[in-house]
Design an enzyme around this catalytic site. Sequence first.
Site, short mmCIF file in Angstrom:
data_model
loop_
_atom_site.label_atom_id
_atom_site.label_comp_id
_atom_site.label_asym_id
_atom_site.label_seq_id
_atom_site.Cartn_x
_atom_site.Cartn_y
_atom_site.Cartn_z
N ASP A 67 1.05 -1.37 0.27
CA ASP A 67 1.33 -2.45 1.21
C ASP A 67 1.31 -3.82 0.54
O ASP A 67 0.91 -3.94 -0.63
CB ASP A 67 0.32 -2.39 2.39
CG ASP A 67 -1.12 -2.18 1.93
OD1 ASP A 67 -1.39 -2.38 0.73
OD2 ASP A 67 -1.95 -1.82 2.76
N ASN A 136 -11.64 0.04 10.92
CA ASN A 136 -11.07 0.54 12.18
C ASN A 136 -10.25 1.82 11.98
O ASN A 136 -9.53 2.23 12.88
CB ASN A 136 -10.22 -0.54 12.86
CG ASN A 136 -9.00 -0.93 12.02
OD1 ASN A 136 -8.74 -0.36 10.97
ND2 ASN A 136 -8.24 -1.91 12.51
N HIS A 138 -7.83 2.27 9.75
CA HIS A 138 -6.45 2.12 9.27
C HIS A 138 -6.30 2.66 7.85
O HIS A 138 -7.25 2.68 7.07
CB HIS A 138 -5.94 0.68 9.40
CG HIS A 138 -6.45 -0.33 8.43
ND1 HIS A 138 -6.81 -1.60 8.81
CD2 HIS A 138 -6.62 -0.28 7.08
CE1 HIS A 138 -7.18 -2.29 7.75
NE2 HIS A 138 -7.09 -1.51 6.69
N GLU A 143 -2.25 0.10 11.42
CA GLU A 143 -3.34 -0.23 12.33
C GLU A 143 -3.39 0.75 13.50
O GLU A 143 -2.39 1.42 13.80
CB GLU A 143 -3.11 -1.65 12.88
CG GLU A 143 -3.16 -2.75 11.82
CD GLU A 143 -4.59 -3.12 11.40
OE1 GLU A 143 -5.49 -2.25 11.41
OE2 GLU A 143 -4.81 -4.29 11.07
#
Length: 241
Positions: A67, A136, A138, A143
Amino acid sequence: MNILVYKNSEQIAKAAAAIFAAQTLEKPDSVLGLATGSTPINTYLQLIDLYKAGVLDFSKVKTFNLDEYVGLDKSHNQSYYSFMYENLFNHINISEENVHILNGIADDLDEECENYEQLIENAGGIDLQILGVGNNGHIAFNEPSDSFAQSTHIVTLKDSTIQANKRFFNNADEVPKQALTMGIGTIMKSSKIVLIAESQSKAQAISDMVNGNITPQLPASILKLHSNVTVILDEAAASLL
Ligand code: GLP
C-alpha cells in the site's frame, strides 16, 4: 493457519526471515509482497544481515508493496516508498526496476491501481506475502467494511487507523486520509502468507481473526480461507487466544 508464538521481537524476526530466506534460496527470482509499519522492521534487519553475510541474493527478486498513502510524494519521509528504501532496499542488492510501490500522487489513481494488478499478474503472482495487522484487524489498508475488496483500490482510512499512525507524523491532521492498497483478493492470491503481530494492542484483532467468524468487519479473518498462512506472534499478541 500455522500459529507460532515467540518470546520477543528478535525471535519473531528470525522466524519470519527464515521463511523469506527459504523462499529466495529455493526460487532466486521470487516475487515478494512486502509490508510497512513498525512490525516488519526487525524482519527486514534480519534479511539485511543475511544478505551481508552472503546467504541471500536479491538481484533477481521482484517486490510489490501492499500500500501507499494518497498525496505523499515518494520523497516524503513518511511515504511507504521512503520507508522501504530506508529499512530494506538501500541495504540489499535489489534492482530498482524490480521494486514496485503504488504511486500515491499518480494523476489517475484508478488507473494506477489497475496497472498495479496487471504488473503483479505479469510477474506471475506473489510467491510470498508478509503482512502486519492493524489494531482494527485491517490488512494492508483494507479497513473493516461491508464487503471484501477484490483488487487494488483507493480507500478512506478509518479514524482508528489515523490515530494509530499519527505517531509517525507531527499530528493526526498530517496523516493522509486516503491510501491505495492491494485488495483482499490480491493478497489472497499470494501462494504463501506470513502475518506478524506484536504487542497487546493486537491481541483482540488476533483473537477475533483466529476464533471469530470470517467477516469483512475484520479483514484479517479472511486469511483462514487461505491454505498456506503462518501467523507469528509474541506472547502479548497471543494472550487472548
Ligand atoms: C499500516 C499498514 C499496515 C500495517 C499496519 C500495522 O496501517 N498499512 O500494512 O500492518 O500499519 O502497523 P504496525 O506494524 O506499525 O503496528
